[in-house]
Motif scaffolding. Structure first.
Motif, PDB file in Angstrom:
ATOM      1  N   LEU A   1       0.833  -1.207   0.000  1.00 40.39           N
ATOM      2  CA  LEU A   1       0.000   0.000   0.000  1.00 40.39           C
ATOM      3  C   LEU A   1       0.865   1.254   0.000  1.00 40.39           C
ATOM      4  O   LEU A   1       0.687   2.156  -0.822  1.00 40.39           O
ATOM      5  CB  LEU A   1      -0.929  -0.016   1.216  1.00 40.39           C
ATOM      6  CG  LEU A   1      -1.756   1.255   1.428  1.00 40.39           C
ATOM      7  CD1 LEU A   1      -2.750   1.444   0.297  1.00 40.39           C
ATOM      8  CD2 LEU A   1      -2.489   1.195   2.764  1.00 40.39           C
ATOM      9  N   TYR A   2       1.859   1.282   0.909  1.00 46.04           N
ATOM     10  CA  TYR A   2       2.656   2.513   1.033  1.00 46.04           C
ATOM     11  C   TYR A   2       3.625   2.673  -0.134  1.00 46.04           C
ATOM     12  O   TYR A   2       3.755   3.764  -0.703  1.00 46.04           O
ATOM     13  CB  TYR A   2       3.398   2.518   2.381  1.00 46.04           C
ATOM     14  CG  TYR A   2       2.432   2.370   3.546  1.00 46.04           C
ATOM     15  CD1 TYR A   2       1.269   3.136   3.575  1.00 46.04           C
ATOM     16  CD2 TYR A   2       2.652   1.459   4.561  1.00 46.04           C
ATOM     17  CE1 TYR A   2       0.354   2.988   4.607  1.00 46.04           C
ATOM     18  CE2 TYR A   2       1.750   1.310   5.605  1.00 46.04           C
ATOM     19  CZ  TYR A   2       0.592   2.085   5.609  1.00 46.04           C
ATOM     20  OH  TYR A   2      -0.316   1.944   6.612  1.00 46.04           O
ATOM     21  N   ALA A   3       4.284   1.585  -0.510  1.00 45.39           N
ATOM     22  CA  ALA A   3       5.256   1.687  -1.598  1.00 45.39           C
ATOM     23  C   ALA A   3       4.560   2.039  -2.908  1.00 45.39           C
ATOM     24  O   ALA A   3       5.014   2.913  -3.655  1.00 45.39           O
ATOM     25  CB  ALA A   3       6.028   0.369  -1.745  1.00 45.39           C
ATOM     26  N   ALA A   4       3.411   1.390  -3.166  1.00 43.75           N
ATOM     27  CA  ALA A   4       2.717   1.643  -4.426  1.00 43.75           C
ATOM     28  C   ALA A   4       2.203   3.077  -4.471  1.00 43.75           C
ATOM     29  O   ALA A   4       2.259   3.737  -5.512  1.00 43.75           O
ATOM     30  CB  ALA A   4       1.563   0.656  -4.600  1.00 43.75           C
ATOM     31  N   THR A   5       1.701   3.564  -3.326  1.00 43.98           N
ATOM     32  CA  THR A   5       1.189   4.932  -3.317  1.00 43.98           C
ATOM     33  C   THR A   5       2.308   5.915  -3.623  1.00 43.98           C
ATOM     34  O   THR A   5       2.157   6.805  -4.472  1.00 43.98           O
ATOM     35  CB  THR A   5       0.570   5.263  -1.954  1.00 43.98           C
ATOM     36  OG1 THR A   5      -0.379   4.260  -1.641  1.00 43.98           O
ATOM     37  CG2 THR A   5      -0.115   6.610  -1.992  1.00 43.98           C
ATOM     38  N   TYR A   6       3.464   5.740  -2.983  1.00 45.16           N
ATOM     39  CA  TYR A   6       4.570   6.650  -3.273  1.00 45.16           C
ATOM     40  C   TYR A   6       4.964   6.562  -4.735  1.00 45.16           C
ATOM     41  O   TYR A   6       5.075   7.571  -5.441  1.00 45.16           O
ATOM     42  CB  TYR A   6       5.787   6.350  -2.387  1.00 45.16           C
ATOM     43  CG  TYR A   6       6.920   7.288  -2.700  1.00 45.16           C
ATOM     44  CD1 TYR A   6       7.001   8.527  -2.090  1.00 45.16           C
ATOM     45  CD2 TYR A   6       7.868   6.977  -3.680  1.00 45.16           C
ATOM     46  CE1 TYR A   6       7.994   9.423  -2.429  1.00 45.16           C
ATOM     47  CE2 TYR A   6       8.863   7.860  -4.036  1.00 45.16           C
ATOM     48  CZ  TYR A   6       8.924   9.079  -3.392  1.00 45.16           C
ATOM     49  OH  TYR A   6       9.891   9.969  -3.746  1.00 45.16           O
ATOM     50  N   HIS A   7       5.185   5.340  -5.183  1.00 43.49           N
ATOM     51  CA  HIS A   7       5.673   5.120  -6.552  1.00 43.49           C
ATOM     52  C   HIS A   7       4.681   5.686  -7.574  1.00 43.49           C
ATOM     53  O   HIS A   7       5.069   6.364  -8.530  1.00 43.49           O
ATOM     54  CB  HIS A   7       5.855   3.613  -6.778  1.00 43.49           C
ATOM     55  CG  HIS A   7       6.673   3.244  -7.965  1.00 43.49           C
ATOM     56  ND1 HIS A   7       8.046   3.216  -7.948  1.00 43.49           N
ATOM     57  CD2 HIS A   7       6.325   2.900  -9.230  1.00 43.49           C
ATOM     58  CE1 HIS A   7       8.505   2.866  -9.140  1.00 43.49           C
ATOM     59  NE2 HIS A   7       7.472   2.665  -9.947  1.00 43.49           N
ATOM     60  N   ALA A   8       3.390   5.447  -7.333  1.00 43.09           N
ATOM     61  CA  ALA A   8       2.380   5.910  -8.284  1.00 43.09           C
ATOM     62  C   ALA A   8       2.262   7.425  -8.262  1.00 43.09           C
ATOM     63  O   ALA A   8       2.185   8.068  -9.310  1.00 43.09           O
ATOM     64  CB  ALA A   8       1.033   5.280  -7.956  1.00 43.09           C
ATOM     65  N   MET A   9       2.273   8.011  -7.051  1.00 44.29           N
ATOM     66  CA  MET A   9       2.090   9.460  -6.976  1.00 44.29           C
ATOM     67  C   MET A   9       3.301  10.195  -7.543  1.00 44.29           C
ATOM     68  O   MET A   9       3.170  11.186  -8.260  1.00 44.29           O
ATOM     69  CB  MET A   9       1.822   9.883  -5.521  1.00 44.29           C
ATOM     70  CG  MET A   9       0.479   9.428  -5.016  1.00 44.29           C
ATOM     71  SD  MET A   9      -0.878   9.971  -6.083  1.00 44.29           S
ATOM     72  CE  MET A   9      -1.557   8.419  -6.606  1.00 44.29           C
TER      73      MET A   9
END
Ligand code: SF4
Ligand code: FES
Lengths: 118, 155, 254
Positions: free
Chosen positions: A64-72
């Motif tokens: 959740l956290y890694a994907a959110t950072y990477h996507a944003m």
């Protein structure tokens, strides 16, 4: 995000990318052997079993956290490539940060709640 | 009539980009990245709703997921299954190509050292480490497609 | 000539080619295509053909060139879909009877095949492509010390020093198309060329420009720049070496 060097943002983009390969790999591997069975509530591969699996849930939190950072960060880069301007740049940063915080909060609430009940 | 300086640039040559794997991968990385970022938002919202925003129950899960999955299309696969399948393919290509870029740019793996010119000059994207990388990307994606097809349509 | 003595025959072939030229008209702001048939030999270049067209068929055709030998970088244009130097491309070697010639993409047109290189040169300048020393007094006034350089140190940047600023890479780059402010392959290769020079001390100053939203990070290593560069500069390699430096915190090897 003028105060953070672009290389710092991008370093984390690359690090989260590496993390994502692992945790997203786990997330996808849990669909094995049947996607259909993996989204049923009960059953040996079902959602209830997934929620009980501490290792898998840890991976989901990291995801959740890694994907959110990477996507944003990726979305921000793309939006700034498409257009640039004083107001646009600020607006992009505000929207990206707000969206990121929103995803993280919604996801965390749902996951923590699910863990507590089960 | 007076002559004026153009304000728009000359249009690009798409044919130059659409015939090389490198360029396809670049375009793909951008487009899939954008789609995946938007998907992440939707996916988080849907799954969080299905988990009752912290009050999970079998009833909510089944109702929300049943709604999202939609009717059956082929075999066991629903409309939702196929969307997830396509998203998983984007993930595979974005990830495989992303790893290539990370290993190269962060760890310098397969990045040649500057050297003295010898003719004919071979640009680094055409040197063997890059070719190996790109064939690996294709191989990984093909294996992934086989596994994912089994999971989605057979299993 | 020694080659003649050695029995080597210089074979001269002649052929007529159709040149389809995409022309920008600054009066109307539109593009149009002109077609010319012209006879050239296998030893002549596209630039020779264009100049022949200009002198025998259509004096209004605008072309920019200077050295006619691949040194000045004035004559880059899109020939058969690929940016190349007109003076280094031979019609006979292209393998087509109809040869399309277009102005460089990603740059603003001035007239016909001539493009406005201002933004390209501005970006080049923005990376401070010159020798920077911490002690300017020693560099410009005292002038009593040599800056020693070994063969190995030279090789670190030599490849990137061959750039003639023709703009072919800039015109080929998909990311320059997507992001108008992206510095582009040429400027970033120049940044690496100077930062990897052991006599230079300006890497830190260049960081502000290359480590920005419009700096190295746009590059995805499609390598189109390196594939079209007529001088074998390999800008994509330079950009990725810069990225590695930024990510690992180690300045370019020198
Ligand atoms: S790097 Fe090559 S293609 Fe680019 S401007 Fe220099 S010589 Fe031309
Ligand atoms: S005219 Fe000088 S490079 Fe072609």
């Amino acid at each position: 995000m003028g105060m953070v060097a672009k290389s710092t943002l991008m370093k984390w983009h690359y690090i989260t990318g590496l993390i994502l390969v692992v945790v997203l790999g786990i997330h996808l591997a849990f669909r094995w052997p049947s996607y259909e069975a993996s989204i049923q509530w009960s059953g040996p591969h079902g959602v209830y079993e997934q929620l009980l699996n501490i290792g898998y849930m840890a991976a989901i939190f990291i995801l959740l956290y890694a994907a959110t950072y990477h996507a944003m960060n990726g979305l921000r880069t793309l939006l700034l490539e498409l257009h640039q301007g004083r107001y646009w740049n600020t607006a992009v940063d505000v929207v990206i940060i707000a969206l990121g915080i929103f995803i993280v909060i919604v996801g965390t609430v749902a996951l923590v709640g699910a863990l507590q009940v089960i | 009539m007076t002559e004026k300086l153009a304000t728009k640039r000359n249009p690009p040559k798409w044919s130059l980009w659409l015939r090389g794997l490198d360029e396809w991968l670049l375009i793909f990385q951008k487009v899939s990245g954008a789609i995946l970022a938007i998907y992440l938002i939707g996916h988080t919202l849907v799954i969080s709703t299905a988990l009752g925003f912290g009050h999970p129950s079998q009833l909510t899960w089944e109702r929300v997921i049943g709604l999202i999955e939609g009717p059956k299309v082929v075999g066991v696969a629903h409309v939702g299954t196929i969307i997830e399948y396509l998203i998983a393919l984007l993930v595979a290509i974005h990830g495989a190509n992303g790893i290539r870029l990370i290993l190269m740019q962060y760890f310098g793996l397969g990045l040649p050292k500057p050297e003295r010119h010898t003719y004919p000059m071979i640009p680094s994207p055409r040197k063997s480490p890059q070719l190996v990388y790109k064939y690996l990307v294709i191989a990984v994606v093909i294996v992934f497609i086989i596994l994912a097809s089994y999971v989605a349509f057979v299993g | 000539m020694s080659s003649v003595k050695a029995g080597l025959k210089i074979e001269v072939k002649r052929g007529t080619f159709t040149f389809r030229v995409k022309r920008y008209d600054p009066k109307t702001g539109d593009y149009r295509w002109s077609e010319y048939k012209v006879e050239v030999t296998n030893r002549q270049t596209v630039l020779d053909a264009l100049l022949k067209i200009k002198s025998t068929q259509d004096a209004t055709l605008a072309v920019r060139y200077s050295c006619r030998m691949g040194i000045c970088g004035s004559c880059a244009m899109v020939i058969n879909g690929v940016p190349r130097l007109a003076c280094e491309t031979k019609p006979f070697e292209l393998g087509t009877d109809v040869i399309t010639v277009e102005p460089l993409s990603n740059l603003k047109p001035i007239k016909d095949l001539v493009v406005d290189m201002d933004e390209f040169f501005e970006k080049h300048k923005s990376v401070k492509p010159w020798l920077i020393r911490r002690d300017e007094g020693e560099q410009f006034e005292k002038l009593d010390s040599y800056y020693v350089q070994t063969e190995e140190q030279l090789i670190n940047y030599l490849e990137f020093a061959y750039c003639i600023k023709c703009g072919a890479c800039y015109s080929a780059c998909p990311m320059v198309f997507l992001n108008k402010n992206y510095l582009g392959p040429q400027a970033l290769a120049a940044a690496y060329r100077w930062s990897a020079d052991n006599r230079d001390e300006g890497y830190v100053l260049r960081l502000k420009v290359i480590d920005s939203d419009n700096g190295v990070w746009s590059c995805h290593y499609s390598g189109t720049c390196s594939k079209v560069c007529p001088k074998g500069v390999d800008p994509a390699l330079a950009i990725n070496l810069l990225k590695k430096s930024l990510l690992t915190g180690k300045p370019p090897a020198r």
